[in-house]
Design an enzyme around this catalytic site. Structure first.
Site, PDB file in Angstrom:
ATOM      1  N   THR A 167      -9.300 -43.555  86.182  1.00 20.85           N
ATOM      2  CA  THR A 167      -9.456 -44.317  87.429  1.00 20.85           C
ATOM      3  C   THR A 167      -8.415 -43.803  88.419  1.00 20.85           C
ATOM      4  O   THR A 167      -7.515 -43.036  88.054  1.00 20.85           O
ATOM      5  CB  THR A 167      -9.239 -45.823  87.185  1.00 20.85           C
ATOM      6  OG1 THR A 167      -7.836 -46.083  87.079  1.00 20.85           O
ATOM      7  CG2 THR A 167      -9.946 -46.312  85.932  1.00 20.85           C
ATOM      8  N   GLU A 168      -8.487 -44.270  89.658  1.00 22.74           N
ATOM      9  CA  GLU A 168      -7.513 -43.844  90.674  1.00 22.74           C
ATOM     10  C   GLU A 168      -6.102 -44.283  90.260  1.00 22.74           C
ATOM     11  O   GLU A 168      -5.144 -43.505  90.337  1.00 22.74           O
ATOM     12  CB  GLU A 168      -7.827 -44.452  92.049  1.00 22.74           C
ATOM     13  CG  GLU A 168      -9.157 -44.059  92.657  1.00 22.74           C
ATOM     14  CD  GLU A 168     -10.264 -45.043  92.285  1.00 22.74           C
ATOM     15  OE1 GLU A 168     -11.352 -44.571  91.953  1.00 22.74           O
ATOM     16  OE2 GLU A 168     -10.040 -46.262  92.309  1.00 22.74           O
ATOM     17  N   TYR A 169      -5.972 -45.522  89.839  1.00 21.29           N
ATOM     18  CA  TYR A 169      -4.659 -46.025  89.435  1.00 21.29           C
ATOM     19  C   TYR A 169      -4.111 -45.242  88.252  1.00 21.29           C
ATOM     20  O   TYR A 169      -2.932 -44.922  88.185  1.00 21.29           O
ATOM     21  CB  TYR A 169      -4.759 -47.506  89.042  1.00 21.29           C
ATOM     22  CG  TYR A 169      -4.545 -48.464  90.185  1.00 21.29           C
ATOM     23  CD1 TYR A 169      -5.183 -48.275  91.401  1.00 21.29           C
ATOM     24  CD2 TYR A 169      -3.706 -49.566  90.036  1.00 21.29           C
ATOM     25  CE1 TYR A 169      -5.006 -49.161  92.431  1.00 21.29           C
ATOM     26  CE2 TYR A 169      -3.516 -50.465  91.076  1.00 21.29           C
ATOM     27  CZ  TYR A 169      -4.169 -50.264  92.270  1.00 21.29           C
ATOM     28  OH  TYR A 169      -3.981 -51.145  93.299  1.00 21.29           O
ATOM     29  N   GLU A 185     -16.465 -55.150  93.463  1.00 17.72           N
ATOM     30  CA  GLU A 185     -15.171 -55.096  94.158  1.00 17.72           C
ATOM     31  C   GLU A 185     -15.126 -56.201  95.199  1.00 17.72           C
ATOM     32  O   GLU A 185     -16.115 -56.467  95.877  1.00 17.72           O
ATOM     33  CB  GLU A 185     -14.999 -53.701  94.773  1.00 17.72           C
ATOM     34  CG  GLU A 185     -13.844 -53.533  95.725  1.00 17.72           C
ATOM     35  CD  GLU A 185     -12.493 -53.926  95.154  1.00 17.72           C
ATOM     36  OE1 GLU A 185     -12.132 -53.473  94.052  1.00 17.72           O
ATOM     37  OE2 GLU A 185     -11.799 -54.724  95.806  1.00 17.72           O
ATOM     38  N   LYS A 244       2.473 -64.900  87.712  1.00 21.23           N
ATOM     39  CA  LYS A 244       2.948 -66.290  87.694  1.00 21.23           C
ATOM     40  C   LYS A 244       2.036 -67.153  86.838  1.00 21.23           C
ATOM     41  O   LYS A 244       0.814 -67.074  86.930  1.00 21.23           O
ATOM     42  CB  LYS A 244       2.986 -66.861  89.119  1.00 21.23           C
ATOM     43  CG  LYS A 244       4.017 -66.201  90.000  1.00 21.23           C
ATOM     44  CD  LYS A 244       4.278 -67.045  91.241  1.00 21.23           C
ATOM     45  CE  LYS A 244       5.381 -66.415  92.071  1.00 21.23           C
ATOM     46  NZ  LYS A 244       4.867 -65.637  93.203  1.00 21.23           N
ATOM     47  N   ASP A 251      -1.574 -50.815  82.923  1.00 19.27           N
ATOM     48  CA  ASP A 251      -0.170 -50.411  82.752  1.00 19.27           C
ATOM     49  C   ASP A 251       0.679 -51.633  82.441  1.00 19.27           C
ATOM     50  O   ASP A 251       1.823 -51.503  82.020  1.00 19.27           O
ATOM     51  CB  ASP A 251       0.342 -49.793  84.059  1.00 19.27           C
ATOM     52  CG  ASP A 251       0.218 -50.777  85.205  1.00 19.27           C
ATOM     53  OD1 ASP A 251      -0.896 -51.297  85.436  1.00 19.27           O
ATOM     54  OD2 ASP A 251       1.244 -51.085  85.848  1.00 19.27           O
ATOM     55  N   ASP A 305      -5.615 -56.963  88.567  1.00 14.42           N
ATOM     56  CA  ASP A 305      -4.422 -57.631  89.102  1.00 14.42           C
ATOM     57  C   ASP A 305      -3.795 -58.482  87.998  1.00 14.42           C
ATOM     58  O   ASP A 305      -4.489 -59.292  87.371  1.00 14.42           O
ATOM     59  CB  ASP A 305      -4.785 -58.520  90.292  1.00 14.42           C
ATOM     60  CG  ASP A 305      -5.350 -57.709  91.458  1.00 14.42           C
ATOM     61  OD1 ASP A 305      -5.296 -56.466  91.382  1.00 14.42           O
ATOM     62  OD2 ASP A 305      -5.846 -58.307  92.424  1.00 14.42           O
TER      63      ASP A 305
HETATM   64  N1  SAH Z   1     -10.075 -50.156  88.916  1.00 11.57           N
HETATM   65  C1  SAH Z   1      -9.393 -49.440  89.994  1.00 11.57           C
HETATM   66  C2  SAH Z   1      -8.640 -50.396  90.932  1.00 11.57           C
HETATM   67  C3  SAH Z   1      -7.573 -51.222  90.264  1.00 11.57           C
HETATM   68  S1  SAH Z   1      -6.749 -52.351  91.390  1.00 11.57           S
HETATM   69  C4  SAH Z   1      -8.455 -48.413  89.394  1.00 11.57           C
HETATM   70  O1  SAH Z   1      -8.155 -48.507  88.213  1.00 11.57           O
HETATM   71  O2  SAH Z   1      -8.027 -47.510  90.099  1.00 11.57           O
HETATM   72  C5  SAH Z   1      -7.649 -53.853  91.078  1.00 11.57           C
HETATM   73  C6  SAH Z   1      -8.910 -53.929  91.941  1.00 11.57           C
HETATM   74  O3  SAH Z   1      -9.593 -55.113  91.585  1.00 11.57           O
HETATM   75  C7  SAH Z   1      -8.646 -54.001  93.435  1.00 11.57           C
HETATM   76  O4  SAH Z   1      -9.477 -53.089  94.095  1.00 11.57           O
HETATM   77  C8  SAH Z   1      -8.988 -55.458  93.789  1.00 11.57           C
HETATM   78  O5  SAH Z   1      -9.450 -55.600  95.112  1.00 11.57           O
HETATM   79  C9  SAH Z   1     -10.047 -55.766  92.773  1.00 11.57           C
HETATM   80  N2  SAH Z   1     -10.144 -57.185  92.408  1.00 11.57           N
HETATM   81  C10 SAH Z   1      -9.114 -58.002  92.110  1.00 11.57           C
HETATM   82  N3  SAH Z   1      -9.544 -59.238  91.813  1.00 11.57           N
HETATM   83  C11 SAH Z   1     -10.896 -59.198  91.912  1.00 11.57           C
HETATM   84  C12 SAH Z   1     -11.915 -60.168  91.738  1.00 11.57           C
HETATM   85  N4  SAH Z   1     -11.620 -61.449  91.427  1.00 11.57           N
HETATM   86  N5  SAH Z   1     -13.187 -59.800  91.916  1.00 11.57           N
HETATM   87  C13 SAH Z   1     -13.496 -58.527  92.276  1.00 11.57           C
HETATM   88  N6  SAH Z   1     -12.569 -57.562  92.457  1.00 11.57           N
HETATM   89  C14 SAH Z   1     -11.283 -57.885  92.289  1.00 11.57           C
END
Ligand code: SAH
Length: 212
Positions: free
Chosen positions: A191-193, A68, A122, A154, A118
């Site tokens: 997962t939380e999301y 993370e 863009k 999603d 994420d």
């Molecule tokens: N997997 C979790 C969180 C999803 S949100 C779930 O499904 O509930 C995406 C997460 O990835 C965020 O916590 C963000 O901080 C992390 N993240 C995004 N880009 C990242 C990167 N380059 N390296 C490590 N973590 C990253």
């Protein structure tokens, strides 16, 4: 992921036994750290850690590493996991940006989980997507003989993009669903999301890919 600043996050991170603060020192030595030769699965962007913790508890013969980027988020995961009674010894966490991943692992990883990454919608940011060609090249270096990517999102655009980059880079798909929770895919760990999206009836796209 938005999160309030966790006040004592430095203290939580410093005193954690789960968190590996010097991950680059373990390159080619992760099996020594775990004291076994079991396969290592990682989750990139593990958020608050529900998924990786449940996996570690359910599959003791696999080693799991949650990655993370943000201190505040990983501090929350540490708090949550270190509060349970029997912390699994097949679980570790790393706070880092995934772009450094090939400085931390070398031919050691068998599976990568990407859960609700994420989307970077863009076009000029497309290389930041965790399934961009530049990330797939890094993954080539960290993978062992088995090379698997499991993904949930999603976001339809990110999913379509990933189907294309993965298939153009010699991955084959073992499973694909455009609606995970109405599919016959079993043993899903949420997962939380995912829990939030499910409450809102948002469909989850899912794939399991393997590199030939
Ligand atoms: N997997 C979790 C969180 C999803 S949100 C779930 O499904 O509930 C995406 C997460 O990835 C965020 O916590 C963000 O901080 C992390 N993240 C995004 N880009 C990242 C990167 N380059 N390296 C490590 N973590 C990253």
């Amino acid at each position: 992921m938005r999160l309030r600043n966790v006040k004592n996050k430095e203290e939580i991170i410093k005193s954690s036994k789960l968190l590996i603060t010097n991950p680059k020192d373990y390159i080619k030595k992760w099996n020594v750290l775990f004291s076994n030769d079991n396969p290592i699965y990682i989750e990139i962007g593990m958020g608050k850690g529900d998924f990786i913790l449940e996996n570690a508890l359910r599959y003791p013969n696999i080693n799991f590493i949650g990655i993370e980027k943000y201190d505040s988020i990983i501090a929350r995961a540490i708090q949550k996991i270190e509060n349970i009674e029997n912390i699994p010894n097949n679980l570790r966490l790393i706070r880092m940006d995934a772009k450094e991943i090939d400085e931390v692992f070398k031919n050691e990883i068998s599976r990568i989980y990407l859960n609700f990454s994420d989307p970077w919608p863009k076009k000029r940011h497309s290389e930041r997507r965790l399934t961009s060609v530049s990330f797939l090249k890094k993954y080539d270096n960290i993978f062992k003989e088995t090379k698997e990517i499991y993904m949930k999102t999603d976001n339809v655009q990110l999913f379509e993009y990933s189907l294309v980059t993965l298939s153009n880079n010699n991955y084959i798909f073992m499973k694909i669903s455009l609606d995970l929770h109405n599919s016959d895919i079993e043993d899903n760990i949420m997962t939380e999301y995912e829990k939030k999206f499910l409450e809102k009836n948002i469909k989850i796209n899912y794939l399991e890919a393997k590199k030939k």
